[in-house]
Design an enzyme around this catalytic site. Structure first.
Site, PDB file in Angstrom:
ATOM      1  N   PRO A 184       0.821  -1.216   0.000  1.00 48.11           N
ATOM      2  CA  PRO A 184       0.000   0.000   0.000  1.00 48.11           C
ATOM      3  C   PRO A 184       0.852   1.262   0.000  1.00 48.11           C
ATOM      4  CG  PRO A 184      -0.977  -1.601   1.441  1.00 48.11           C
ATOM      5  CD  PRO A 184       0.324  -2.194   0.972  1.00 48.11           C
ATOM      6  N   CYS A 185       0.433   2.206  -0.825  1.00 54.37           N
ATOM      7  CA  CYS A 185       1.320   3.316  -1.161  1.00 54.37           C
ATOM      8  C   CYS A 185       0.967   4.638  -0.495  1.00 54.37           C
ATOM      9  CB  CYS A 185       1.307   3.526  -2.677  1.00 54.37           C
ATOM     10  SG  CYS A 185      -0.330   3.927  -3.339  1.00 54.37           S
TER      11      CYS A 185
END
Length: 351
Positions: free
Chosen positions: A75-76
């Protein structure tokens, strides 16, 4: 080349790699809606588990074999240029979990995909060193999705590591900028709808090669549902021309919220900007339909991400938009997968 997809989300990376000829063994995804979507579209399993509680041995057991490639896009949000880019964000620790599992399984290859903001924050050197510490010769490249047939200017940084001391070479672009797939090339065949309206059938044949590829042999249309907008908002955005912005809205109708790039139409003749989870909200970043007075539908967002119409998303409308926005564009993943399988994409440094 058999692979496991960590942080698999809805399965954009898995779908593209499988299209390239790699064999998927397993997806691992915490979000219940995304893991349900993954199971809907693939025949192999998806673990709906928290990565912090999963070991390398657990993954090999669930996959049924040791993978040749461990791939994933942690997840960014902690790295995103849209967010605050906080180096201390707990979500950034998920990259470390990927590296932990790679060290436990020791697949021949690893692949990490993330947002460009990671590169801006100098995490590149840290991730490269962490992978090299567990034995992987690693390099990274920035990819522009439109170069590989995606109708979107999404840019991502991709790390590829090898236990064999091989160096991965970035595949050449497939499309020159003058030949990019445009927004209208991608979604122009989808039925016109009003805010709050939905349609389940196509009303015209596809008129571009991209539309034909995305539609395939589908007859039922899914996910083509527009969000509700109040009449004042619809009137305000009706003044915005194709590719224009909020500057065209009369002063008396100017929305009180949003940023300079809010309330902007996509340009029908160019690729889309990066699709976000706010794709259905005109207050989002350039996500108003080029000709219709509304935000994008999930299916239009999926088309701009290069998901075929046969790919079905599970969960609420909000959950579907999040899954679509967070995904690796399948056509970009396919280009990377084809390069991974090509001997000409690898070199070894002489010592």
């Amino acid at each position: 080349m058999k692979f496991v997809d960590l942080f698999s989300g809805a399965g954009g990376l898995s779908f593209g790699l499988e299209q390239a000829g790699l064999q998927p063994l397993l997806g691992v995804e915490l979000d219940k809606h995304a893991s349900a979507t993954y199971r809907e579209n693939f025949s192999h399993p998806c673990l709906n588990e928290d990565i912090f509680s999963v070991s390398g041995a657990d993954i090999v057991e669930a996959a049924g074999a040791k993978p040749d490639l461990l791939a994933g896009g942690p997840p960014c949000q902690g790295f995103s240029t849209i967010g605050k880019r906080n180096r201390e964000d707990d979500r950034n620790n998920l990259v470390g979990e990927f590296i932990r599992i790679a060290g436990e399984i020791k697949p021949r290859f690893v692949l990490i995909e993330n947002v460009l903001g990671l590169k801006d924050m100098n995490f590149v050197e840290e991730i490269t060193k962490a992978l090299e510490d567990i034995g992987y010769k690693t390099n990274n490249y920035v990819f522009t999705s439109a170069d590989y047939g995606v109708p979107q200017l999404r840019r991502r940084v991709v790390f590829v590591g090898s236990l064999d001391g091989l160096t991965f070479i970035k595949p050449n672009p497939i499309f020159a900028p003058s030949k990019y797939v445009s927004v209208n090339d991608a979604i122009g065949d989808l039925p016109e709808i009003l805010p709050s309206e939905k349609k389940y059938e196509y009303t015209q044949p596809p008129f571009t090669d991209y539309q034909k590829k995305m539609r395939g042999d589908m007859y039922e249309l899914t996910g083509h549902e527009a969000s509700k907008h109040n009449s004042e908002l619809v009137k305000a955005i009706s003044f915005i021309p194709n590719g224009g912005n909020r500057q065209s809205i009369p002063d008396e109708l100017q929305p009180n919220s949003g940023f300079h790039n809010s309330y902007s139409r996509l340009n029908s003749k160019e690729p889309a900007v990066t699709v976000t989870q706010n794709m259905s909200k005109p207050s989002g970043t350039r996500c108003i339909h080029p000709f219709q007075n509304r935000g994008l539908t999930p299916r239009e967002g999926a088309r701009l991400q290069s998901f075929p119409d046969s790919f079905k998303f599970k969960g609420t409308g909000t959950a579907q938009r999040i899954q679509i926005a967070n995904a690796v564009p399948p056509l970009l993943a396919k280009a990377i997968g084809e390069a991974l399988l090509s001997p000409s994409s690898w070199t070894i440094e002489e010592t």
